[in-house]
Design a protein around this motif. Structure first.
Motif, short mmCIF file in Angstrom:
data_model
loop_
_atom_site.label_atom_id
_atom_site.label_comp_id
_atom_site.label_asym_id
_atom_site.label_seq_id
_atom_site.Cartn_x
_atom_site.Cartn_y
_atom_site.Cartn_z
N ARG A 263 0.86 -1.19 0.00
CA ARG A 263 0.00 0.00 0.00
C ARG A 263 0.89 1.24 0.00
O ARG A 263 1.96 1.25 0.60
N LEU A 264 0.41 2.28 -0.67
CA LEU A 264 1.22 3.49 -0.78
C LEU A 264 1.55 4.06 0.60
O LEU A 264 2.66 4.56 0.81
N ASP A 265 0.62 3.97 1.54
CA ASP A 265 0.89 4.52 2.86
C ASP A 265 1.91 3.70 3.65
O ASP A 265 2.30 4.08 4.75
N GLY A 266 2.35 2.56 3.08
CA GLY A 266 3.41 1.79 3.70
C GLY A 266 4.79 2.28 3.37
O GLY A 266 5.78 1.90 4.03
N ILE A 267 4.91 3.16 2.36
CA ILE A 267 6.23 3.65 1.96
C ILE A 267 6.30 5.18 1.92
O ILE A 267 7.34 5.74 1.60
N CYS A 268 5.20 5.85 2.27
CA CYS A 268 5.23 7.33 2.31
C CYS A 268 4.17 7.85 3.25
O CYS A 268 3.19 7.15 3.57
N ALA A 269 4.37 9.08 3.69
CA ALA A 269 3.40 9.75 4.54
C ALA A 269 2.82 10.94 3.80
O ALA A 269 3.52 11.61 3.03
N LEU A 270 1.53 11.19 4.04
CA LEU A 270 0.85 12.32 3.40
C LEU A 270 1.03 13.56 4.27
O LEU A 270 0.59 13.59 5.42
#
Length: 397
Positions: A202-209
């Motif tokens: 998942r994108l939120d596993g490698i970056c923070a918004l």
């Protein structure tokens, strides 16, 4: 031939694209499917178009036989007035939307085609164009007749060629840099292709918004780097601006990040950015500001977020009732899966190197563009001698 002032209509052949005139007729029978050029496809002197007009569609979408040839000078005349480009000599024949027209200098005539291109970018053109330019309820426009009636300072053919060669040397180097940058990014994307990697995250596993928002007019620094959609579209270089002139709130970009457009996500607007130290970096709120985490670099994050398969997935999740207002929700973006860049190994370093090359090429192109824009009005007005300009350009190309 001594310098003289001449009306443009005396220097070009009959313009085949008379907006709104003539009976519609198809040219696809003669030429086959044609790439159609729109205002959005004319960007800083270059042509970018992918859509082709198929037989039977041409007449419904355009008026009359609007087909130009390589070497013609293209000008936007409605909507965004004044974008200009020169058709590439190695390019194909193009058709046009009614918002554009083109000019073809007379063969062996007194006007050098590339000089006409630079004239359309000059102060002499704009001073006159702003006088005759009109406005409808929807957009600015300038008629073909008004453009043709404008007058231009016409030096000798030898001087026109010399001016064109000096400015053209900068534009040619800019083009080379853009091609290297595009090729580098294409290779980086190929290394991160979903076809090469099985692991997903998942994108939120490698970056923070990041959602830190600021009011530009309250910033005390003299200048900020503004990462906007137009800046991305015109060369992927932020616009350095006075914060007092930016009226709406923006996201603060702190450190390396990836900016992902939530507006019409099928359009490839994924921006790998590294803000300059000491200059506040602001991003349009149409972007999501993604900060890499877990040992992932912004280059690797960009390489998986910019994949066409990921963009297509986001496009299937958009909301909005019209094309111009279709957006994807941030939560949907962060929950979507991408290739897991934590498995890249040596390929991760290759991606970082390629991204570094692309960034360096674009920064140099921006410097060259600024130099060209500084020299152009001086050369076109005759205030700067060509020999002096040549010495300046030699240090940059």
């Amino acid at each position: 031939m001594p310098e003289r002032t001449v009306q443009l209509s005396e220097l070009v052949g009959k313009n085949l694209l008379e907006v709104g005139a003539g009976r519609p007729r198809s040219v696809t029978a003669d030429y086959g499917p044609l790439p159609i050029l729109r205002v959005a496809d004319v960007l800083d002197g270059r042509i970018e178009t992918a859509e082709h007009v198929q037989a039977g569609i041409f007449d419904r979408r355009t008026l009359g036989p609007k087909v130009s040839q390589p070497g013609d000078i293209v000008l936007t005349v409605k909507g965004t007035v004044g974008r200009v480009a020169m058709m590439p000599l190695e390019g194909s024949i193009f058709s046009y939307s009614p918002q554009l027209c083109y000019f073809r200098p007379l063969v062996n005539g007194p006007l050098v085609p590339r000089y006409l291109y630079y004239w359309f970018k000059s102060e002499e053109f704009w001073v006159q164009a702003n006088v005759v330019k009109g406005q409808t309820d929807m957009a600015d426009f300038i008629s073909l007749g008004d453009v043709s009636s404008l007058k231009m300072r016409l030096p000798s053919v030898a001087e026109q060629r010399a001016v064109s060669e000096v400015l053209g040397a900068l534009d040619d180097k800019i083009t080379v840099n853009e091609r290297i940058a595009a090729a580098s990014e294409a290779l980086a994307l190929a290394l991160a292709s979903p076809e090469r990697w099985e692991s997903r995250v998942r994108l939120d596993g490698i970056c923070a918004l990041r959602k830190v928002q600021v009011t530009p007019v309250e910033i005390t620094e003299a200048a900020v780097d503004h990462y906007s959609l137009p800046a991305f579209d015109s060369g992927k270089i932020p616009a350095r601006e006075d914060p007092a002139g930016i009226k709406s709130g923006k996201f603060l970009v702190q450190g390396a990040a990836v900016l992902l457009s939530k507006l019409n996500p099928e359009i490839p607007r994924v921006w790998n950015v590294l803000p300059e130290v000491g200059v506040p970096a602001l991003a349009s709120t149409e972007f999501l500001v993604l900060a890499p985490i877990g040992g992932v670099s912004s280059d690797e994050l960009w390489s998986v977020a910019a994949q066409s398969t990921f963009r297509n997935e986001l496009a299937s999740k958009v909301t909005g009732t019209s094309k111009s207002h279709q957006r994807v929700r941030p939560a949907e973006v962060m929950a979507s899966e991408v290739v897991d860049p934590r498995h890249f190994g040596a390929d991760g370093q290759k991606i970082q190197n390629l991204s570094g090359t692309a960034s360096a090429m674009r920064k140099e192109a921006a410097t060259l563009s600024a130099l060209r824009d500084t020299l152009l009005p001086q050369l076109m007005s005759g205030r700067l001698r060509v020999k002096d300009a040549e010495k300046i350009v030699e240090d940059h190309v």
